[in-house]
Design a protein around this motif. Structure first.
Motif: not given
Length: 281
Positions: A141-144, A162, A165, A194
């Protein structure tokens, strides 16, 4: 009488011997298209790690293995693996086999599969994501993530919130001028993304040869569709059943050598059901 009934009536009216003769001639015509002097391969000239005009791809090695068993030289027809590939190679009768083709595709007649593999998550070995095994893991979560646009894992990213992003990379390209998989791994190395999600038979060999600081984890534990593992066959022209059966026999009798080539290249091999990885003998 409707058209279907008329067709059935016409078939029933044909003597059995005549119908068999028609079928035999049809099979003879398709079989005659397959070269008996060369192992004619349809391939992309710049599609490493799979194929290359230099002969350095693992599909080139598989072609050499099969050609050797048939006691024929390999002869290539080169064409970019993009729109029009099958039409301009196999269907144009310029070659007789595509070395790697997903099972069930309607453009070709598939042989039996010679490998099963899956999409994989690629991260730096020292990453906090190194223990992630599914695309639904909260750690993502929140990673690219890098993702090939239109590939099955993209549906999982969308479901898990996801995709906004994610960084997309092109699916259909001329590999002579663009290399999405290498670009994605270069971006991972640079920290632009990421993690990378790639088809294992592409990502695995690239990690082994050029990106040793990364680890690759096949995505075997996804519970929701679409599935992320696929069986890979060889593709021949529809109707060429004799040629298909000959290749099926070669696949069955040379399984150990085929697996050795794939594992040496770095391809993550799975069992037929896509539930666990295979190791070398």
């Amino acid at each position: 009488m409707n058209r279907l009934a008329a067709l059935l009536a016409a078939l029933v009216a044909v003597p059995a011997g005549s119908l068999q003769g028609t079928v035999d001639r049809a099979f003879a015509q398709t079989s005659d298209l397959v070269s008996t002097s060369e192992f004619r391969v349809c391939a992309d000239p710049a599609n490493l790690p799979l194929s290359h005009e230099s002969g350095s791809g693992y599909e080139n090695r598989l072609a050499e293995l099969f050609a050797g068993k048939l006691e024929r030289p390999v002869a290539y027809t080169w064409f970019p693996m993009a729109t029009g590939f099958v039409r301009n190679t196999l269907r144009a009768n310029r070659c007789d086999v595509i070395m790697g083709y997903a099972q069930g595709h309607e453009l070709v007649l598939n042989t039996n599969h010679y490998m099963t593999s899956a999409y994989a998550l690629i991260v730096p070995k020292d990453s906090t994501l190194s223990d992630v095994k599914t695309l639904s893991d909260a750690a993502l979560k929140g990673k690219r993530l890098g993702i090939v646009a239109g590939s099955p894992p993209a549906s999982h990213l969308a479901r898990n919130g996801m995709i906004a992003k994610a960084k997309p990379y092109n699916l259909f390209v001329d590999r002579r001028v663009e290399s999405p998989a290498v670009d994605m791994l270069d971006d991972l190395r640079a920290g632009t993304i990421d993690a990378a999600v790639l088809w294992g038979p592409i990502g695995g060999p690239l990690v082994k040869s050029d990106f040793p600081e990364f680890q690759l984890t096949p995505l075997l534990q996804e519970e929701n569709p679409p599935r992320l593992f696929f069986r890979i066959t060889m593709g021949v022209r529809p109707g060429e059943k004799v040629w298909q059966r000959k290749l099926n026999s070669l696949i069955r009798r040379n399984r150990t050598e085929i697996n050795a080539i794939l594992l040496d290249a770095g391809v993550p091999l799975l069992d037929d059901m896509g539930t666990q990885t295979l190791k070398g003998d």
